[in-house]
Design an enzyme around this catalytic site. Structure first.
Site, mmCIF file in Angstrom:
data_model
loop_
_atom_site.group_PDB
_atom_site.id
_atom_site.type_symbol
_atom_site.label_atom_id
_atom_site.label_comp_id
_atom_site.label_asym_id
_atom_site.label_seq_id
_atom_site.Cartn_x
_atom_site.Cartn_y
_atom_site.Cartn_z
ATOM 1 N N GLY A 1 77.279 109.756 13.552
ATOM 2 C CA GLY A 1 77.031 109.912 14.416
ATOM 3 C C GLY A 1 75.513 109.554 15.598
ATOM 4 N N LYS B 1 72.158 125.913 11.398
ATOM 5 C CA LYS B 1 73.789 126.843 12.044
ATOM 6 C C LYS B 1 73.146 128.174 11.607
ATOM 7 C CE LYS B 1 74.832 122.340 10.855
ATOM 8 N NZ LYS B 1 75.472 121.877 12.235
#
Length: 377
Positions: free
Chosen positions: A247, A328
């Site tokens: 992506g 994250k």
């Protein structure tokens, strides 16, 4: 310290708050992802204290916004000099709160809003119509589609809206519900160009995964137009760490960059067909390019304390000139984790006596993560 309220507590201003006066701000209003109000509040409170502003946090849990309400209104230019809205990580959108209008009538919301806007003593380059990013807020979208052109037309006729003057402030009209409106001001350099900080990006049919929208938003949000033009040119070299299924790689290849994708997982066959992809099944933490590249992007699922030093090493050592990467975040103490990663990056850059730019944002397409842009000055 920040004051936290339950979701059922109505959002009300202190009745002792002075009435708005032209050229004065009542506070700093921030919109965030619903559920991240504590993180946005802690960051906003810390930044306001660092700017020596007296006041406190007003917050409604799961509302999608928070406010640092000033004890005493501050001149707008002074507040802008002391407080940099653009540095807030958890703010999707932010503005200086200039006025609030209560008890809007059902049949004529235009008249009280025009009166309040005229009382701000400003002209505007644009109007951003906004609501909370919640189910309740979305119920007002139909009304805003009808009402926005009516208000813009009235402001233009009154000489208050000058779209040909980009250096004027933008007017924010934020509707918490059908009865109230918050009016705010921002400059283009301070806050998002998109209402509510939500970009209207279309999912490319050729992209292998929806993660491509995250990098697309990062490029638009974290890089200036000049930086985009200079660094995203056909023929430049890039590396994508943790690339599968591609992506983020697609965003770079679609701009003509040549990409080395590092991941043990498969890449979309359509990317290889472009002739711009080299796929290596090696460890992203130990692999190094044979020669310096313009970009390194990284969306690996790892602890932030491992990713931040790795990104700093790539930039500091000259392996890449620029990097966009995700951190994250843990479920708790997100603000603390970001500051820890800032310190790790700063430590490596200082060791090399390197001046750098670091921009961090909790983007609309982010969830339990933030996206960062790091480059040498």
């Amino acid at each position: 310290m920040p004051r936290f309220y339950t979701p059922t507590t109505p959002f009300r201003f202190d009745p002792m708050q002075p009435a708005p006066t032209p050229c004065l701000s009542l506070g700093i209003f921030v919109q965030c992802r619903p559920g991240f109000e504590p993180d946005a509040s802690l960051e906003l409170h810390a930044a306001a204290r660092a700017a020596r502003l007296d006041g406190g946090i007003v917050e409604v849990m799961n509302s999608g916004f928070t406010l640092f309400q000033l004890d005493t209104p501050v001149p707008r230019d002074e507040l802008r000099r002391r407080f940099d809205l653009s540095r807030l990580v958890f703010s999707r959108q932010g503005f200086q709160l200039a006025a609030h209008v209560e008890d809007l009538p059902d049949k004529d919301r235009l008249s009280p809003l025009i009166k309040a806007i005229a009382g701000l003593g400003e002209r505007f380059s644009a109007v951003l119509f906004e609501t909370p990013d919640t189910n309740e807020g979305k119920q007002q979208s139909g009304f805003l589609r009808r009402f926005a052109p009516v208000l813009e037309d009235a402001l233009s006729k009154a000489g208050l809206l000058r779209g040909d003057s980009p250096h004027l402030p933008r007017l924010h009209v934020f509707l918490p519900d059908s009865k109230r409106a918050l009016l705010g001001l921002s400059l283009g350099s301070e806050a998002s160009a998109w209402p509510m900080g939500i970009p209207r990006l279309r999912m490319p049919g050729e992209a292998p995964s929806r993660s491509t929208l995250k990098l697309a938003e990062a490029i638009l949000s974290l890089l200036t137009p000049e930086e985009q033009k200079a660094s995203l040119r056909p023929g430049l070299l890039a590396v994508d760490l943790g690339a599968s299924p591609g992506g983020w790689t697609w965003q770079l290849i679609s701009r003509g960059l040549r990409v080395t994708a590092i991941d043990n997982g498969p890449m979309a066959p359509s990317l290889a067909a472009t002739g711009l992809l080299e796929h290596l099944r090696v460890d992203g933490f130990s692999w190094k390019p044979r020669k310096p590249v313009e970009w390194m992007v990284c969306d690996m699922v790892e602890q932030p304390s491992r990713i931040a030093p790795l990104m700093a090493e790539w930039v500091a050592s000259g392996r890449c000139r620029r990097s966009i990467f995700n951190l994250k975040l843990p479920m708790k103490r997100r603000h603390d984790e970001i500051e820890r990663c800032r310190a790790l990056i700063d430590q490596r850059m200082r060791a090399g006596n390197i001046k750098y730019i670091l921009r961090i944002k909790h983007l609309y397409h982010d969830r339990e993560e933030v996206t960062c842009y790091l480059t040498r000055r």
